[in-house]
Scaffold this active site. Structure first.
Site, PDB file in Angstrom:
ATOM      1  CE1 TYR A 283       8.260 -32.821  13.701  1.00 21.11           C
ATOM      2  CE2 TYR A 283       5.975 -33.042  14.399  1.00 21.11           C
ATOM      3  CZ  TYR A 283       7.207 -33.606  14.135  1.00 21.11           C
ATOM      4  OH  TYR A 283       7.376 -34.963  14.284  1.00 21.11           O
TER       5      TYR A 283
ATOM      6  CG  ASP B 173       0.622 -29.195   9.167  1.00 17.22           C
ATOM      7  OD1 ASP B 173      -0.411 -29.547   9.760  1.00 17.22           O
ATOM      8  OD2 ASP B 173       1.725 -29.746   9.325  1.00 17.22           O
TER       9      ASP B 173
ATOM     10  CE  LYS C 177      -2.369 -36.475  17.132  1.00 12.34           C
ATOM     11  NZ  LYS C 177      -1.408 -35.973  16.127  1.00 12.34           N
TER      12      LYS C 177
END
Length: 442
Positions: free
Chosen positions: A159, A254, A282
Protein backbone atom coordinates in the site's frame (compact mmCIF):
# COMPACT_ATOMS: atom_id res chain seq x y z
CA UNK A 1 -25.13 29.00 30.54
CA UNK A 2 -24.50 27.50 27.11
CA UNK A 3 -23.36 23.87 27.03
CA UNK A 4 -19.67 23.24 26.52
CA UNK A 5 -18.44 22.23 23.07
CA UNK A 6 -16.19 19.18 22.59
CA UNK A 7 -13.25 21.57 22.26
CA UNK A 8 -14.10 23.26 25.56
CA UNK A 9 -14.34 19.88 27.23
CA UNK A 10 -11.00 18.86 25.77
CA UNK A 11 -9.48 21.99 27.27
CA UNK A 12 -11.01 21.07 30.61
CA UNK A 13 -9.64 17.55 30.92
CA UNK A 14 -11.51 16.87 34.15
CA UNK A 15 -14.81 17.17 32.29
CA UNK A 16 -13.79 15.09 29.29
CA UNK A 17 -15.04 11.83 30.79
CA UNK A 18 -18.60 13.07 30.24
CA UNK A 19 -18.08 12.37 26.52
CA UNK A 20 -18.33 8.64 25.87
CA UNK A 21 -17.12 6.96 22.67
CA UNK A 22 -20.53 5.53 21.71
CA UNK A 23 -22.14 8.97 21.81
CA UNK A 24 -19.23 10.57 19.96
CA UNK A 25 -19.29 7.91 17.22
CA UNK A 26 -23.02 8.38 16.73
CA UNK A 27 -22.46 12.11 16.36
CA UNK A 28 -19.48 11.55 14.06
CA UNK A 29 -21.45 9.34 11.66
CA UNK A 30 -23.84 12.23 11.04
CA UNK A 31 -21.07 14.56 9.84
CA UNK A 32 -18.14 12.32 8.76
CA UNK A 33 -18.36 9.54 6.14
CA UNK A 34 -18.51 6.37 8.20
CA UNK A 35 -17.89 8.47 11.28
CA UNK A 36 -14.12 8.56 10.66
CA UNK A 37 -11.44 10.33 8.65
CA UNK A 38 -9.58 7.14 7.72
CA UNK A 39 -11.43 3.85 7.11
CA UNK A 40 -9.55 1.44 9.40
CA UNK A 41 -10.46 3.58 12.41
CA UNK A 42 -14.11 2.57 12.04
CA UNK A 43 -13.45 -0.97 13.43
CA UNK A 44 -15.38 -2.33 10.47
CA UNK A 45 -12.87 -5.17 10.08
CA UNK A 46 -13.28 -6.34 13.68
CA UNK A 47 -16.77 -5.10 14.50
CA UNK A 48 -17.93 -2.94 17.34
CA UNK A 49 -17.66 0.76 18.07
CA UNK A 50 -14.29 2.53 17.94
CA UNK A 51 -13.06 4.26 21.06
CA UNK A 52 -12.19 7.95 21.12
CA UNK A 53 -8.94 9.15 22.69
CA UNK A 54 -8.67 11.95 25.21
CA UNK A 55 -4.89 12.04 25.33
CA UNK A 56 -1.82 9.85 25.02
CA UNK A 57 1.42 9.52 26.96
CA UNK A 58 4.32 7.09 26.67
CA UNK A 59 2.97 3.64 25.79
CA UNK A 60 -0.60 4.52 26.74
CA UNK A 61 -3.73 5.85 25.09
CA UNK A 62 -6.38 7.27 27.40
CA UNK A 63 -9.96 7.02 26.18
CA UNK A 64 -12.75 9.50 26.73
CA UNK A 65 -14.13 7.11 29.34
CA UNK A 66 -10.84 7.33 31.23
CA UNK A 67 -9.52 3.87 30.32
CA UNK A 68 -5.78 3.44 29.87
CA UNK A 69 -4.75 1.20 26.96
CA UNK A 70 -1.30 -0.21 26.19
CA UNK A 71 -0.92 0.98 22.61
CA UNK A 72 0.61 -1.25 19.92
CA UNK A 73 -0.51 0.97 17.02
CA UNK A 74 1.45 4.12 17.80
CA UNK A 75 -0.43 6.29 15.30
CA UNK A 76 0.42 3.57 12.74
CA UNK A 77 4.15 3.65 13.36
CA UNK A 78 5.62 7.11 13.90
CA UNK A 79 5.47 7.16 17.71
CA UNK A 80 8.69 5.17 18.01
CA UNK A 81 9.65 7.06 21.17
CA UNK A 82 6.16 6.87 22.62
CA UNK A 83 3.39 9.43 22.80
CA UNK A 84 4.05 13.01 23.92
CA UNK A 85 7.79 12.56 24.28
CA UNK A 86 8.93 15.44 26.53
CA UNK A 87 11.76 16.62 24.28
CA UNK A 88 9.51 16.71 21.20
CA UNK A 89 6.80 18.52 23.16
CA UNK A 90 9.39 20.99 24.43
CA UNK A 91 10.68 21.65 20.90
CA UNK A 92 7.14 22.24 19.67
CA UNK A 93 6.39 24.51 22.61
CA UNK A 94 9.39 26.68 21.76
CA UNK A 95 8.53 26.81 18.05
CA UNK A 96 4.77 27.36 18.33
CA UNK A 97 4.82 31.00 19.47
CA UNK A 98 6.75 31.87 16.29
CA UNK A 99 3.94 30.72 13.99
CA UNK A 100 2.51 27.51 12.54
CA UNK A 101 3.10 28.00 8.81
CA UNK A 102 4.94 30.55 6.71
CA UNK A 103 4.57 29.46 3.11
CA UNK A 104 8.23 30.38 2.65
CA UNK A 105 11.44 28.50 3.54
CA UNK A 106 12.45 28.10 7.18
CA UNK A 107 15.74 26.96 8.78
CA UNK A 108 14.35 23.71 10.21
CA UNK A 109 13.66 22.17 6.79
CA UNK A 110 17.28 22.78 5.79
CA UNK A 111 18.58 21.28 9.03
CA UNK A 112 16.52 18.10 8.81
CA UNK A 113 17.37 17.68 5.11
CA UNK A 114 21.07 17.99 5.93
CA UNK A 115 20.71 15.56 8.82
CA UNK A 116 19.12 12.91 6.57
CA UNK A 117 21.41 13.31 3.57
CA UNK A 118 24.53 13.26 5.74
CA UNK A 119 23.54 9.94 7.32
CA UNK A 120 21.83 8.10 4.47
CA UNK A 121 24.19 8.03 1.47
CA UNK A 122 21.42 6.82 -0.88
CA UNK A 123 19.55 10.08 -0.19
CA UNK A 124 21.42 12.85 -1.98
CA UNK A 125 18.48 15.26 -2.10
CA UNK A 126 15.06 15.20 -0.44
CA UNK A 127 11.69 16.91 -0.93
CA UNK A 128 9.27 17.11 1.99
CA UNK A 129 5.53 16.60 1.59
CA UNK A 130 2.62 16.44 4.01
CA UNK A 131 2.06 12.68 3.93
CA UNK A 132 3.35 9.39 2.61
CA UNK A 133 0.56 9.42 0.03
CA UNK A 134 1.81 12.74 -1.36
CA UNK A 135 5.35 11.38 -1.45
CA UNK A 136 4.22 8.31 -3.42
CA UNK A 137 2.25 10.44 -5.86
CA UNK A 138 5.30 12.64 -6.44
CA UNK A 139 7.57 9.60 -6.84
CA UNK A 140 5.42 8.10 -9.60
CA UNK A 141 5.19 11.40 -11.46
CA UNK A 142 8.93 11.94 -11.05
CA UNK A 143 9.76 8.43 -12.29
CA UNK A 144 7.62 8.90 -15.38
CA UNK A 145 9.05 12.35 -16.01
CA UNK A 146 12.64 11.18 -15.57
CA UNK A 147 12.38 8.02 -17.69
CA UNK A 148 9.74 9.33 -20.12
CA UNK A 149 7.96 6.00 -19.74
CA UNK A 150 4.31 5.42 -18.75
CA UNK A 151 4.10 2.10 -16.89
CA UNK A 152 4.55 1.25 -13.21
CA UNK A 153 4.93 -2.08 -11.42
CA UNK A 154 3.60 -2.53 -7.89
CA UNK A 155 2.84 -5.59 -5.78
CA UNK A 156 -0.37 -7.01 -4.37
CA UNK A 157 -0.61 -6.20 -0.69
CA UNK A 158 1.78 -3.24 -0.84
CA UNK A 159 0.00 0.00 0.00
CA UNK A 160 1.38 3.38 -1.01
CA UNK A 161 -1.46 5.67 -0.02
CA UNK A 162 -4.64 6.41 -1.92
CA UNK A 163 -2.89 7.37 -5.16
CA UNK A 164 -4.97 6.53 -8.24
CA UNK A 165 -2.11 4.84 -10.07
CA UNK A 166 -1.25 2.70 -7.04
CA UNK A 167 -4.60 1.80 -5.46
CA UNK A 168 -4.74 -1.42 -7.41
CA UNK A 169 -5.17 -4.55 -5.31
CA UNK A 170 -3.79 -2.59 -2.40
CA UNK A 171 -3.48 -3.80 1.16
CA UNK A 172 -4.21 -2.06 4.45
CA UNK A 173 -7.37 0.04 4.41
CA UNK A 174 -8.57 -1.32 1.09
CA UNK A 175 -8.40 -4.87 2.42
CA UNK A 176 -10.07 -3.81 5.61
CA UNK A 177 -13.08 -2.78 3.54
CA UNK A 178 -12.87 -5.96 1.42
CA UNK A 179 -12.44 -3.71 -1.62
CA UNK A 180 -9.02 -4.42 -3.15
CA UNK A 181 -9.73 -1.77 -5.81
CA UNK A 182 -11.40 1.60 -5.33
CA UNK A 183 -14.24 3.11 -7.30
CA UNK A 184 -13.37 6.36 -9.04
CA UNK A 185 -10.15 5.18 -10.68
CA UNK A 186 -10.45 5.22 -14.49
CA UNK A 187 -9.60 1.95 -16.24
CA UNK A 188 -7.08 3.59 -18.62
CA UNK A 189 -5.10 4.94 -15.67
CA UNK A 190 -5.19 1.63 -13.78
CA UNK A 191 -4.08 -0.18 -16.92
CA UNK A 192 -0.72 1.60 -16.73
CA UNK A 193 0.01 -0.18 -13.45
CA UNK A 194 1.04 -3.83 -13.37
CA UNK A 195 0.12 -5.40 -10.04
CA UNK A 196 2.25 -8.50 -9.47
CA UNK A 197 2.39 -11.07 -6.66
CA UNK A 198 5.08 -10.34 -4.08
CA UNK A 199 8.00 -12.75 -3.77
CA UNK A 200 7.50 -14.27 -7.25
CA UNK A 201 10.47 -13.29 -9.47
CA UNK A 202 9.04 -15.23 -12.42
CA UNK A 203 6.18 -12.74 -12.74
CA UNK A 204 8.69 -9.89 -12.71
CA UNK A 205 10.79 -11.54 -15.41
CA UNK A 206 7.80 -12.06 -17.68
CA UNK A 207 6.56 -8.48 -17.25
CA UNK A 208 9.96 -6.93 -17.93
CA UNK A 209 10.58 -9.19 -20.93
CA UNK A 210 7.33 -8.02 -22.51
CA UNK A 211 7.12 -4.38 -21.40
CA UNK A 212 10.62 -3.51 -20.16
CA UNK A 213 11.08 -0.51 -22.44
CA UNK A 214 7.80 1.02 -21.16
CA UNK A 215 8.35 0.54 -17.41
CA UNK A 216 9.27 3.73 -15.57
CA UNK A 217 9.60 2.27 -12.10
CA UNK A 218 8.93 -0.54 -9.68
CA UNK A 219 7.52 0.60 -6.35
CA UNK A 220 7.25 -1.60 -3.28
CA UNK A 221 7.53 -1.82 0.46
CA UNK A 222 10.78 -3.82 0.75
CA UNK A 223 9.17 -5.42 3.82
CA UNK A 224 5.43 -5.08 3.15
CA UNK A 225 3.59 -3.94 6.27
CA UNK A 226 0.11 -3.13 4.97
CA UNK A 227 -1.22 -6.65 4.52
CA UNK A 228 0.32 -7.60 7.81
CA UNK A 229 4.11 -7.80 8.02
CA UNK A 230 5.59 -9.90 5.18
CA UNK A 231 9.24 -10.72 4.53
CA UNK A 232 10.92 -10.85 1.10
CA UNK A 233 12.35 -14.21 0.19
CA UNK A 234 16.10 -14.55 -0.08
CA UNK A 235 17.34 -12.96 -3.30
CA UNK A 236 14.02 -11.33 -4.26
CA UNK A 237 15.11 -7.73 -3.67
CA UNK A 238 18.49 -8.39 -5.29
CA UNK A 239 16.75 -9.79 -8.38
CA UNK A 240 14.48 -6.78 -8.53
CA UNK A 241 17.43 -4.38 -8.35
CA UNK A 242 19.15 -6.27 -11.17
CA UNK A 243 16.07 -6.12 -13.41
CA UNK A 244 15.62 -2.39 -12.87
CA UNK A 245 19.26 -1.78 -13.78
CA UNK A 246 19.02 -4.02 -16.82
CA UNK A 247 15.95 -2.30 -18.25
CA UNK A 248 16.60 1.27 -17.09
CA UNK A 249 13.64 1.43 -14.68
CA UNK A 250 13.79 3.18 -11.33
CA UNK A 251 13.51 1.22 -8.10
CA UNK A 252 11.35 2.97 -5.49
CA UNK A 253 11.35 1.75 -1.90
CA UNK A 254 8.39 2.81 0.21
CA UNK A 255 9.89 2.98 3.69
CA UNK A 256 7.07 5.00 5.21
CA UNK A 257 6.74 2.30 7.86
CA UNK A 258 10.21 0.75 8.00
CA UNK A 259 12.30 3.90 7.57
CA UNK A 260 13.96 4.91 10.86
CA UNK A 261 11.83 2.21 12.51
CA UNK A 262 13.75 -1.04 11.92
CA UNK A 263 17.05 0.85 12.10
CA UNK A 264 18.24 4.44 11.81
CA UNK A 265 18.53 3.94 8.04
CA UNK A 266 15.58 1.62 7.59
CA UNK A 267 15.72 -1.52 5.46
CA UNK A 268 18.43 -0.12 3.20
CA UNK A 269 20.81 0.16 6.12
CA UNK A 270 20.25 -3.52 6.90
CA UNK A 271 20.73 -4.81 3.35
CA UNK A 272 23.01 -4.20 0.38
CA UNK A 273 20.05 -3.16 -1.79
CA UNK A 274 19.70 0.57 -2.41
CA UNK A 275 16.75 2.19 -4.16
CA UNK A 276 16.88 5.06 -6.63
CA UNK A 277 14.08 6.83 -4.76
CA UNK A 278 12.84 6.29 -1.22
CA UNK A 279 9.60 7.35 0.45
CA UNK A 280 9.42 8.30 4.12
CA UNK A 281 6.47 9.17 6.32
CA UNK A 282 5.28 10.44 9.66
CA UNK A 283 8.20 9.12 11.69
CA UNK A 284 10.36 11.93 10.29
CA UNK A 285 7.84 14.43 11.64
CA UNK A 286 7.71 13.16 15.20
CA UNK A 287 4.10 12.16 14.56
CA UNK A 288 3.06 15.38 12.82
CA UNK A 289 1.84 15.21 9.18
CA UNK A 290 5.01 14.70 7.13
CA UNK A 291 6.15 12.68 4.15
CA UNK A 292 9.24 12.85 1.97
CA UNK A 293 10.73 11.60 -1.26
CA UNK A 294 14.49 11.38 -1.53
CA UNK A 295 17.12 9.79 -3.73
CA UNK A 296 19.76 10.34 -6.36
CA UNK A 297 20.41 13.99 -7.11
CA UNK A 298 20.17 13.57 -10.90
CA UNK A 299 16.65 12.20 -10.48
CA UNK A 300 15.53 14.61 -7.77
CA UNK A 301 16.68 17.59 -9.84
CA UNK A 302 13.87 16.81 -12.29
CA UNK A 303 11.46 18.23 -9.70
CA UNK A 304 10.33 21.84 -10.13
CA UNK A 305 11.70 24.45 -9.92
CA UNK A 306 14.92 22.78 -11.05
CA UNK A 307 13.23 20.47 -13.54
CA UNK A 308 10.00 19.92 -15.48
CA UNK A 309 8.16 17.63 -13.01
CA UNK A 310 5.74 19.72 -10.96
CA UNK A 311 5.14 19.07 -7.27
CA UNK A 312 4.15 21.57 -4.60
CA UNK A 313 2.54 21.95 -1.18
CA UNK A 314 1.81 25.05 0.90
CA UNK A 315 2.37 23.24 4.18
CA UNK A 316 5.31 21.14 3.01
CA UNK A 317 8.29 21.69 5.31
CA UNK A 318 6.18 23.62 7.82
CA UNK A 319 8.20 24.65 10.88
CA UNK A 320 6.31 22.61 13.49
CA UNK A 321 6.61 19.31 11.64
CA UNK A 322 10.25 19.97 10.82
CA UNK A 323 11.33 20.81 14.37
CA UNK A 324 9.41 17.83 15.78
CA UNK A 325 10.94 15.52 13.19
CA UNK A 326 14.45 16.86 13.65
CA UNK A 327 14.16 16.40 17.41
CA UNK A 328 12.97 12.81 17.05
CA UNK A 329 15.65 11.87 14.52
CA UNK A 330 18.39 13.30 16.70
CA UNK A 331 17.12 11.25 19.63
CA UNK A 332 17.14 8.13 17.45
CA UNK A 333 20.90 8.49 16.94
CA UNK A 334 21.23 6.81 20.32
CA UNK A 335 21.69 3.17 19.28
CA UNK A 336 20.47 2.05 22.70
CA UNK A 337 16.94 2.90 21.59
CA UNK A 338 17.05 0.28 18.84
CA UNK A 339 18.59 -2.21 21.25
CA UNK A 340 15.70 -1.58 23.63
CA UNK A 341 13.16 -2.03 20.84
CA UNK A 342 14.77 -5.31 19.79
CA UNK A 343 14.80 -6.61 23.36
CA UNK A 344 11.14 -5.72 23.84
CA UNK A 345 10.21 -7.26 20.51
CA UNK A 346 12.16 -10.43 21.21
CA UNK A 347 10.49 -10.87 24.59
CA UNK A 348 7.05 -10.40 23.05
CA UNK A 349 7.78 -12.81 20.20
CA UNK A 350 9.14 -15.53 22.47
CA UNK A 351 6.15 -15.24 24.75
CA UNK A 352 3.58 -15.26 21.95
CA UNK A 353 5.13 -18.31 20.31
CA UNK A 354 5.17 -20.20 23.61
CA UNK A 355 1.54 -19.31 24.37
CA UNK A 356 0.21 -20.25 20.92
CA UNK A 357 2.17 -23.51 20.93
CA UNK A 358 0.78 -24.33 24.36
CA UNK A 359 -2.75 -23.77 23.10
CA UNK A 360 -2.07 -25.74 19.87
CA UNK A 361 -3.24 -22.87 17.66
CA UNK A 362 -2.40 -22.47 13.99
CA UNK A 363 -0.50 -19.25 13.48
CA UNK A 364 2.25 -17.46 11.59
CA UNK A 365 4.16 -14.81 13.52
CA UNK A 366 6.38 -12.24 11.79
CA UNK A 367 8.59 -9.69 13.52
CA UNK A 368 11.44 -7.40 12.62
CA UNK A 369 12.65 -5.22 15.48
CA UNK A 370 9.64 -3.38 16.88
CA UNK A 371 7.20 -4.34 14.10
CA UNK A 372 5.11 -7.51 14.27
CA UNK A 373 2.00 -9.29 12.98
CA UNK A 374 0.23 -12.38 14.30
CA UNK A 375 -1.54 -14.19 11.45
CA UNK A 376 -4.12 -16.82 12.46
CA UNK A 377 -3.24 -19.26 9.69
CA UNK A 378 -1.21 -22.43 9.28
CA UNK A 379 0.25 -21.13 6.01
CA UNK A 380 3.65 -19.56 5.60
CA UNK A 381 2.66 -15.95 4.83
CA UNK A 382 4.80 -14.82 1.90
CA UNK A 383 2.37 -12.65 -0.07
CA UNK A 384 -1.16 -11.25 -0.15
CA UNK A 385 -2.71 -14.56 -1.19
CA UNK A 386 -1.31 -16.42 1.81
CA UNK A 387 -2.11 -13.50 4.15
CA UNK A 388 -5.74 -13.80 3.07
CA UNK A 389 -5.86 -17.36 4.43
CA UNK A 390 -5.84 -15.87 7.94
CA UNK A 391 -8.90 -16.46 10.09
CA UNK A 392 -10.17 -12.91 10.38
CA UNK A 393 -12.94 -13.77 12.82
CA UNK A 394 -10.41 -15.36 15.13
CA UNK A 395 -8.31 -12.21 14.93
CA UNK A 396 -11.36 -10.02 15.61
CA UNK A 397 -12.24 -12.10 18.68
CA UNK A 398 -8.66 -11.81 19.91
CA UNK A 399 -8.65 -8.07 19.27
CA UNK A 400 -11.78 -7.39 21.34
CA UNK A 401 -10.76 -9.66 24.21
CA UNK A 402 -7.37 -7.97 24.41
CA UNK A 403 -9.01 -4.55 24.23
CA UNK A 404 -11.25 -5.49 27.15
CA UNK A 405 -8.07 -6.20 29.13
CA UNK A 406 -6.50 -2.86 28.22
CA UNK A 407 -4.38 -3.97 25.26
CA UNK A 408 -4.82 -2.17 21.92
CA UNK A 409 -3.69 -4.08 18.85
CA UNK A 410 -4.42 -2.96 15.26
CA UNK A 411 -8.17 -3.20 14.48
CA UNK A 412 -7.53 -5.34 11.40
CA UNK A 413 -5.70 -8.57 10.66
CA UNK A 414 -4.06 -6.78 7.75
CA UNK A 415 -2.16 -4.19 9.74
CA UNK A 416 1.22 -4.25 11.42
CA UNK A 417 1.64 -3.62 15.14
CA UNK A 418 4.37 -1.44 16.64
CA UNK A 419 6.30 -1.31 19.89
CA UNK A 420 7.74 1.97 21.15
CA UNK A 421 10.76 2.72 23.27
CA UNK A 422 8.30 3.92 25.91
CA UNK A 423 6.96 0.38 26.35
CA UNK A 424 8.33 -1.49 29.33
CA UNK A 425 8.95 -5.17 29.97
CA UNK A 426 6.00 -4.92 32.36
CA UNK A 427 3.85 -3.81 29.40
CA UNK A 428 5.06 -6.81 27.40
CA UNK A 429 4.43 -9.24 30.26
CA UNK A 430 0.96 -7.81 30.86
CA UNK A 431 0.21 -8.25 27.16
CA UNK A 432 1.38 -11.87 27.23
CA UNK A 433 -0.65 -12.59 30.36
CA UNK A 434 -3.72 -11.10 28.69
CA UNK A 435 -3.21 -13.15 25.53
CA UNK A 436 -2.71 -16.33 27.53
CA UNK A 437 -5.85 -15.75 29.57
CA UNK A 438 -8.14 -15.07 26.62
CA UNK A 439 -6.99 -18.24 24.89
CA UNK A 440 -7.77 -20.43 27.91
CA UNK A 441 -10.73 -22.74 27.23
CA UNK A 442 -13.90 -21.44 28.83
Amino acid sequence: MASLSAFDKFARASEFTTLDSTTLFARAKKVLPGGVNSPVRSFKAVGGTPFFVQHASGSRLFTCEGRALIDYVGSWGPMILGHAHPEIISALSHALPHGTSYGVPNPYEVEIAEWITQRLPWIEKIRFTNSGTEAALAAIRLARGYTRRPRIIKFSGCYHGHVDSLLVKAGSGALTLSQPDSAGIPDPLASLTFCLPFNQPEALDQTFEKFGEEIAAVILEPYPANAGLIFPRSGFLEHLRKLCDQYGALLIFDEVMTGFRVSLGGIQALTSIKADLTLYGKIIGGGLPVGAIGGRADIMDHLAPEGPVYQAGTLSGNPLAMIAGLTQLRLLEDQRIYETLENLGSRLETGIREILKQHSLHYCFHRIGSMFTLFFTDKDVIDLETALTSNRQQYADCFHKLLAKGIYWPPSQFETAFISAAHSFEDIDRTLDALDSILQPS
